[in-house]
Motif scaffolding. Structure first.
Motif, PDB file in Angstrom:
ATOM      1  N   PRO A  16     -22.396  27.842  -8.576  1.00  0.00           N
ATOM      2  CA  PRO A  16     -21.694  27.140  -7.757  1.00  0.00           C
ATOM      3  C   PRO A  16     -21.864  25.470  -8.179  1.00  0.00           C
ATOM      4  O   PRO A  16     -21.270  24.974  -7.999  1.00  0.00           O
ATOM      5  N   ARG A  17     -22.752  24.933  -8.857  1.00  0.00           N
ATOM      6  CA  ARG A  17     -23.189  23.833  -9.217  1.00  0.00           C
ATOM      7  C   ARG A  17     -22.987  23.350 -10.475  1.00  0.00           C
ATOM      8  O   ARG A  17     -22.897  22.354 -10.225  1.00  0.00           O
ATOM      9  N   ARG A  18     -22.142  24.254 -11.295  1.00  0.00           N
ATOM     10  CA  ARG A  18     -21.786  23.648 -13.228  1.00  0.00           C
ATOM     11  C   ARG A  18     -20.596  23.010 -12.463  1.00  0.00           C
ATOM     12  O   ARG A  18     -20.308  22.327 -12.980  1.00  0.00           O
ATOM     13  N   ASP A  19     -19.702  23.579 -11.680  1.00  0.00           N
ATOM     14  CA  ASP A  19     -17.924  23.227 -11.741  1.00  0.00           C
ATOM     15  C   ASP A  19     -18.088  22.557 -10.148  1.00  0.00           C
ATOM     16  O   ASP A  19     -17.728  22.380  -9.035  1.00  0.00           O
ATOM     17  N   LYS A  20     -18.006  21.482 -10.477  1.00  0.00           N
ATOM     18  CA  LYS A  20     -18.102  20.295  -9.834  1.00  0.00           C
ATOM     19  C   LYS A  20     -16.605  20.123  -9.054  1.00  0.00           C
ATOM     20  O   LYS A  20     -16.536  19.521  -7.998  1.00  0.00           O
ATOM     21  N   GLN A  21     -15.613  20.318  -9.986  1.00  0.00           N
ATOM     22  CA  GLN A  21     -14.308  20.296  -9.536  1.00  0.00           C
ATOM     23  C   GLN A  21     -13.974  21.534  -8.987  1.00  0.00           C
ATOM     24  O   GLN A  21     -13.621  22.391  -9.851  1.00  0.00           O
ATOM     25  N   ALA A  22     -13.144  21.981  -8.166  1.00  0.00           N
ATOM     26  CA  ALA A  22     -12.582  23.427  -8.535  1.00  0.00           C
ATOM     27  C   ALA A  22     -10.736  23.604  -8.911  1.00  0.00           C
ATOM     28  O   ALA A  22     -10.682  24.242  -9.634  1.00  0.00           O
ATOM     29  N   VAL A  23     -10.334  22.625  -8.875  1.00  0.00           N
ATOM     30  CA  VAL A  23      -9.057  22.424  -9.653  1.00  0.00           C
ATOM     31  C   VAL A  23      -9.192  21.457 -11.054  1.00  0.00           C
ATOM     32  O   VAL A  23      -9.398  20.482 -10.965  1.00  0.00           O
ATOM     33  N   LYS A  24      -9.074  21.939 -11.995  1.00  0.00           N
ATOM     34  CA  LYS A  24      -9.976  21.075 -13.640  1.00  0.00           C
ATOM     35  C   LYS A  24      -8.500  19.832 -13.694  1.00  0.00           C
ATOM     36  O   LYS A  24      -8.834  18.915 -14.160  1.00  0.00           O
ATOM     37  N   GLU A  25      -7.411  20.109 -14.153  1.00  0.00           N
ATOM     38  CA  GLU A  25      -6.351  19.704 -13.744  1.00  0.00           C
ATOM     39  C   GLU A  25      -5.048  19.707 -12.888  1.00  0.00           C
ATOM     40  O   GLU A  25      -5.085  20.424 -12.616  1.00  0.00           O
ATOM     41  N   ALA A  26      -5.334  18.344 -12.480  1.00  0.00           N
ATOM     42  CA  ALA A  26      -4.298  18.440 -10.173  1.00  0.00           C
ATOM     43  C   ALA A  26      -2.687  18.758 -11.714  1.00  0.00           C
ATOM     44  O   ALA A  26      -2.480  18.922 -12.668  1.00  0.00           O
ATOM     45  N   SER A  27      -1.890  19.285 -10.936  1.00  0.00           N
ATOM     46  CA  SER A  27      -0.542  19.832 -11.251  1.00  0.00           C
ATOM     47  C   SER A  27       0.440  18.551 -11.495  1.00  0.00           C
ATOM     48  O   SER A  27       0.038  17.580 -10.595  1.00  0.00           O
ATOM     49  N   SER A  28       1.306  18.997 -12.172  1.00  0.00           N
ATOM     50  CA  SER A  28       2.114  17.560 -12.294  1.00  0.00           C
ATOM     51  C   SER A  28       2.709  16.888 -11.306  1.00  0.00           C
ATOM     52  O   SER A  28       3.350  16.122 -11.333  1.00  0.00           O
ATOM     53  N   SER A  29       3.500  17.838 -10.760  1.00  0.00           N
ATOM     54  CA  SER A  29       3.830  17.450  -9.067  1.00  0.00           C
ATOM     55  C   SER A  29       3.356  16.842  -7.865  1.00  0.00           C
ATOM     56  O   SER A  29       3.971  15.951  -7.264  1.00  0.00           O
ATOM     57  N   ARG A  30       1.769  17.076  -8.062  1.00  0.00           N
ATOM     58  CA  ARG A  30       0.858  16.057  -7.476  1.00  0.00           C
ATOM     59  C   ARG A  30       0.878  14.365  -8.137  1.00  0.00           C
ATOM     60  O   ARG A  30      -0.036  13.413  -7.375  1.00  0.00           O
ATOM     61  N   VAL A  31       0.539  14.113  -9.830  1.00  0.00           N
ATOM     62  CA  VAL A  31       0.733  12.685  -9.975  1.00  0.00           C
ATOM     63  C   VAL A  31       1.525  11.916  -9.875  1.00  0.00           C
ATOM     64  O   VAL A  31       2.846  12.117  -9.809  1.00  0.00           O
ATOM     65  N   VAL A  32       1.310  10.794  -9.501  1.00  0.00           N
ATOM     66  CA  VAL A  32       1.656  10.094  -8.872  1.00  0.00           C
ATOM     67  C   VAL A  32       1.354   8.476 -10.000  1.00  0.00           C
ATOM     68  O   VAL A  32       0.629   8.170  -9.963  1.00  0.00           O
ATOM     69  N   GLN A  33       2.315   7.713 -10.749  1.00  0.00           N
ATOM     70  CA  GLN A  33       2.543   6.479 -11.468  1.00  0.00           C
ATOM     71  C   GLN A  33       1.510   5.595 -10.425  1.00  0.00           C
ATOM     72  O   GLN A  33       2.170   5.283  -8.856  1.00  0.00           O
ATOM     73  N   ARG A  34       1.304   4.599 -11.211  1.00  0.00           N
ATOM     74  CA  ARG A  34       0.635   3.318 -10.404  1.00  0.00           C
ATOM     75  C   ARG A  34       1.886   2.608  -9.981  1.00  0.00           C
ATOM     76  O   ARG A  34       2.749   1.828 -10.797  1.00  0.00           O
ATOM     77  N   PRO A  35       1.723   2.064  -8.421  1.00  0.00           N
ATOM     78  CA  PRO A  35       3.121   1.578  -7.684  1.00  0.00           C
ATOM     79  C   PRO A  35       2.908  -0.091  -9.009  1.00  0.00           C
ATOM     80  O   PRO A  35       1.705  -0.997  -9.136  1.00  0.00           O
ATOM     81  N   VAL A  36       4.344  -0.532  -9.486  1.00  0.00           N
ATOM     82  CA  VAL A  36       4.097  -2.175 -10.004  1.00  0.00           C
ATOM     83  C   VAL A  36       5.111  -2.862  -9.592  1.00  0.00           C
ATOM     84  O   VAL A  36       5.934  -2.470  -8.561  1.00  0.00           O
ATOM     85  N   PRO A  37       4.664  -3.838  -9.092  1.00  0.00           N
ATOM     86  CA  PRO A  37       5.322  -4.695  -8.173  1.00  0.00           C
ATOM     87  C   PRO A  37       7.088  -4.860  -8.411  1.00  0.00           C
ATOM     88  O   PRO A  37       7.196  -4.609  -9.888  1.00  0.00           O
ATOM     89  N   GLU A  38       7.810  -5.083  -8.154  1.00  0.00           N
ATOM     90  CA  GLU A  38       9.480  -5.647  -8.108  1.00  0.00           C
ATOM     91  C   GLU A  38       9.659  -6.260  -8.887  1.00  0.00           C
ATOM     92  O   GLU A  38      10.747  -6.716  -9.868  1.00  0.00           O
ATOM     93  N   SER A  39       9.284  -7.376  -8.554  1.00  0.00           N
ATOM     94  CA  SER A  39       9.478  -8.828  -9.575  1.00  0.00           C
ATOM     95  C   SER A  39       8.573  -8.502 -11.327  1.00  0.00           C
ATOM     96  O   SER A  39       9.006  -9.490 -12.453  1.00  0.00           O
ATOM     97  N   GLN A  40       7.101  -8.158 -11.285  1.00  0.00           N
ATOM     98  CA  GLN A  40       6.769  -7.510 -12.797  1.00  0.00           C
ATOM     99  C   GLN A  40       7.683  -6.380 -13.683  1.00  0.00           C
ATOM    100  O   GLN A  40       8.541  -6.510 -14.724  1.00  0.00           O
ATOM    101  N   VAL A  41       8.965  -5.300 -12.690  1.00  0.00           N
ATOM    102  CA  VAL A  41       9.917  -4.627 -13.241  1.00  0.00           C
ATOM    103  C   VAL A  41      10.682  -5.725 -13.502  1.00  0.00           C
ATOM    104  O   VAL A  41      11.356  -5.201 -14.757  1.00  0.00           O
ATOM    105  N   LYS A  42      11.492  -6.613 -13.094  1.00  0.00           N
ATOM    106  CA  LYS A  42      12.783  -7.571 -12.993  1.00  0.00           C
ATOM    107  C   LYS A  42      12.131  -8.344 -14.246  1.00  0.00           C
ATOM    108  O   LYS A  42      12.972  -9.075 -15.095  1.00  0.00           O
ATOM    109  N   ASP A  43      10.966  -9.245 -14.653  1.00  0.00           N
ATOM    110  CA  ASP A  43      10.964 -10.516 -15.706  1.00  0.00           C
ATOM    111  C   ASP A  43       9.118 -10.291 -15.533  1.00  0.00           C
ATOM    112  O   ASP A  43       8.932 -10.800 -14.977  1.00  0.00           O
ATOM    113  N   ALA A  44       8.793  -9.470 -16.267  1.00  0.00           N
ATOM    114  CA  ALA A  44       7.658  -9.231 -16.527  1.00  0.00           C
ATOM    115  C   ALA A  44       6.338 -10.058 -17.260  1.00  0.00           C
ATOM    116  O   ALA A  44       5.254 -10.830 -16.710  1.00  0.00           O
TER     117      ALA A  44
END
Length: 707
Positions: A13-41
């Motif tokens: 049980p000590r070897r596997d530190k994470q129960a799930v090695k890869e998170a499901s794609s439904s749980r992956v969320v992109q880093r929030p980007v400010p609206e001003s950067q989206v308009k004029d980077a």
């Protein structure tokens, strides 16, 4: 309980530190980007730079934006002496489609290292795609040390050159003008020797290996030249590093001609491809007619001896300038004599042709005139005197003969008699000094321990600089004023003397921790004066060069001070001492008058012999009141005469060493004095607590015990 050890075949049980090695794609969320950067980077990221560095923003003609700001290295262990990186960030108008760039504006950073920083920023832009401008600047700060540690990039300097050889050819090829001449032009003009036309000689080509080897050797010898000459007066260096103005002090100035005796400095021209290209020298402050022949002869000899270094060439010029001048004068005289001989021969042939019909042939031996041929030694004497002048440097110095002796020892260029350190005062030397990879060692700030000449008290003097005299010093005990001045010298493998110290009112005793500046023996680069290296006797100091990063070490096992003489401007304070002691008419075993007491100290039973004048007085006040005290510096008494037995002895504070009696009054004045005073309670004063202490105390204790 849950077992720690798993069963056979079961995963731990000590070897596997994470129960799930890869998170499901439904749980992956992109880093929030400010609206001003989206308009004029571009505008958003430029605002980030403005808030962080507060740069100077300007607009370029192409629509690009230029941001000028400074970046201070955030690494606390940054190894380079760089306070801030002055850079210009250029943001294109089409950013982020087009890549930004950076330009280094530091004048103290060589262009080769600046190119490394600019190329490193370009690599960061390529590898960190999508990163903001602020993130790229932070990455540049973290990688600044690695960019500066890379090998210096090669740079090319463009120099304009105007070719005028075609104009010279046109003037030589065109004949005289066919215009009408005036009467003055038709008049005969004196014959003028036409200047000989110098044919075009193409420059010699070299291979890449030869050029690389020549550049490496030139860089090394130039560093050695700058390390030795940069501290001398009148030293100058051109911006391109080719012309060096150095002070020049000929060894035999009196043997030079009047035109060359005024030389004080010389310009050494070191080509970029030295030693493949010849080395040249120009003598300053003298007439060109007197100096050209010497300069050409030196250039010829320097080109023949390519294995010699720049310092060796300069030493040879300093020692043998009078020899070069004499050889140049002899060559000019020989050339003039050869020309005169040729003219005389031509005239004689013309006369022979003119009188050939009148004068019979002398070869028959029958004519009245007999032609006597010119002795061959008349023409060969002058030519043979300088035939082997340029054969070797060592042969030239042997031509002095009985007139002067050749001195092949090293003479430092520019070391005139006015620039030498005057050998007066106290010399400070470092015997058995150990220098490992250290070419030169000099003292920047000296700290000393001096002893006052009056009271023999040790005082500390710190922060002595070269040539700066400290006058606001005084003894901490007797307030005697004294002055100290330090004149430094360079310590190297052939000299252990660090300089001279001029003192007055004191003598030098020891050296305290001082600041030293070593010069690297590999690249001839001096250690920065700020902060310098602190060292003291018996301490081993190790550091690395700031230029080539090579390690060097120096150790001063011992420090010695040798008094040569006392400078005329700083006379040593001396007291007036009596040649012989005065006769007092005392007899051993008899008491002194009034037991040695005086009106100032009535309980002092001794006389003092003061070392400043050698005379005897009952106390210091009697000495100061005498007539002799104003003619010399007062000093403390070192001997005394007992008032009970009249025996002279060394000073002792309380009792005589012969009779054993006290010389400071009666021992005990009616008080206990810690057991050393009056112990008899009958003679003890009433104010002492021990007079009535524990009186009857024993009887009371006995009564209490009986009850």
């Amino acid at each position: 309980m849950i077992p720690i050890r798993p069963k056979d075949g079961a995963p731990s049980p000590r070897r596997d530190k994470q129960a799930v090695k890869e998170a499901s794609s439904s749980r992956v969320v992109q880093r929030p980007v400010p609206e001003s950067q989206v308009k004029d980077a571009r505008t958003y990221q430029i605002d980030q730079i403005n808030r962080r560095f507060k740069p100077k923003e300007t607009s370029i003609a192409n629509g690009d934006t230029s941001l000028m700001f400074n970046i201070s290295p955030s690494d606390p262990d940054f190894p380079f002496e760089l306070e801030s990186l002055k850079c210009e960030l250029r943001v294109p108008a089409e950013y982020p489609q087009r890549k930004p760039s950076i330009v280094v504006k530091n004048s103290d950073i060589p262009r080769g290292f600046a190119i490394n920083i600019e190329k490193g920023f370009e690599k960061l832009v390529e590898t960190r795609k999508g990163a903001t401008l602020l993130a790229l600047i932070n990455a540049l700060d973290r990688n600044l040390e690695s960019f500066l540690s890379e090998q210096k990039a090669e740079t090319v300097k463009l120099v304009t050159f105007k070719d005028t050889r075609h104009l010279e050819q046109e003037t030589t090829q065109t004949g005289p003008k066919s215009t009408a001449t005036t009467a003055t032009e038709r008049a005969p003009s004196p014959a003028v020797n036409p200047k000989p036309h110098r044919p075009y000689i193409p420059e010699e080509s070299f291979t890449r290996d030869q050029i690389a080897e020549a550049k490496a050797r030139r860089a090394q010898e130039v560093r050695q030249l700058e390390a030795r000459m940069s501290r001398l007066p009148n030293y100058q260096k051109s911006s391109d590093g080719i012309v060096y103005t150095l002070p020049l002090e000929p060894k035999r100035r009196s043997l030079l001609s009047l035109g060359l005796q005024q030389v004080q400095s010389a310009q050494l021209i070191i080509p970029l491809l030295y030693p493949l290209q010849p080395l040249r020298v120009l003598l300053n402050g003298v007439d060109s007619q007197d100096a050209e022949a010497v300069e050409e002869l030196f250039t010829k000899l320097a080109f023949e001896k390519k294995e010699m270094s720049l310092t060796s060439h300069l030493n040879y010029l300093t020692q043998n300038l009078h020899i070069l001048a004499r050889q140049a004068a002899a060559a000019e005289a020989a050339a003039a004599q050869a020309t005169q001989t040729a003219n005389l021969a031509a005239q004689s042939e013309a006369k022979k042709a003119e009188h050939s019909s009148v004068i019979p042939d002398a070869r028959d031996g029958k004519g009245p005139l007999h032609v006597i041929p010119r002795p061959p030694e008349w023409t060969s004497a002058a030519q043979g005197s300088h035939s082997s002048d340029s054969e070797d440097y060592s042969d030239e110095s042997e031509e002095e003969g009985d007139e002067e002796e050749s001195d092949s020892s090293y003479v430092k260029v520019g070391s005139s008699s006015s620039g030498k350190t005057q050998e007066v005062g106290t010399a400070m030397t470092f015997p058995s000094i150990e220098l490992h990879n250290v070419e030169l060692l000099e003292v920047l700030a000296l700290s000393l321990v001096v002893k006052c000449d009056r009271c023999r008290t040790l005082n500390e003097v710190t922060g002595l600089r070269d040539g700066i005299e400290k006058t606001n010093l005084s003894c901490k005990k007797c307030a005697t004023e004294f002055r100290v001045k330090f004149r430094k010298e360079l310590v190297h493998i052939a000299s252990t003397r660090a300089g001279f110290i001029d003192v007055t009112g004191c003598t030098v005793q020891d050296m305290l921790p001082s600041i030293f500046i070593p010069t690297c023996g590999k690249c001839s680069t001096s250690f920065p004066a700020t902060p310098g290296l602190s060292s003291v006797r018996g301490e081993t100091t190790t550091n690395v060069c700031r230029e080539c990063h090579s390690r060097f070490t120096f150790k001063i096992p011992q420090v010695k001070f040798l008094v040569y003489s006392y400078a005329a401007s700083l006379p040593r304070a001396q007291g007036v001492r009596a040649n012989r002691q005065e006769k007092l008419g005392l007899h051993a075993g008899e008491q002194l008058p009034d037991k040695g007491a005086c009106e100032h100290y009535k309980r002092s039973y001794r006389w003092f012999r003061f070392s400043c004048c050698g005379k005897v007085f009952p106390c210091d006040k009697c000495h100061n009141a005498s007539e002799e005290s104003g003619s010399h510096v007062d000093e403390w008494a070192s001997r005394m005469i007992c008032g009970w037995c009249s025996r002279e002895q060394k000073y002792h504070p309380e009792m005589c060493q012969f009779c054993g009696r006290s010389v400071i009054g009666k021992s005990g004045k009616g008080y206990w004095e810690g057991g050393k005073g009056t112990r008899n309670k009958l003679l003890m004063r009433r104010g002492d607590k021990r007079k009535y202490k524990r009186v009857g105390g024993g009887e009371l204790r006995k009564e209490k015990k009986e009850k």
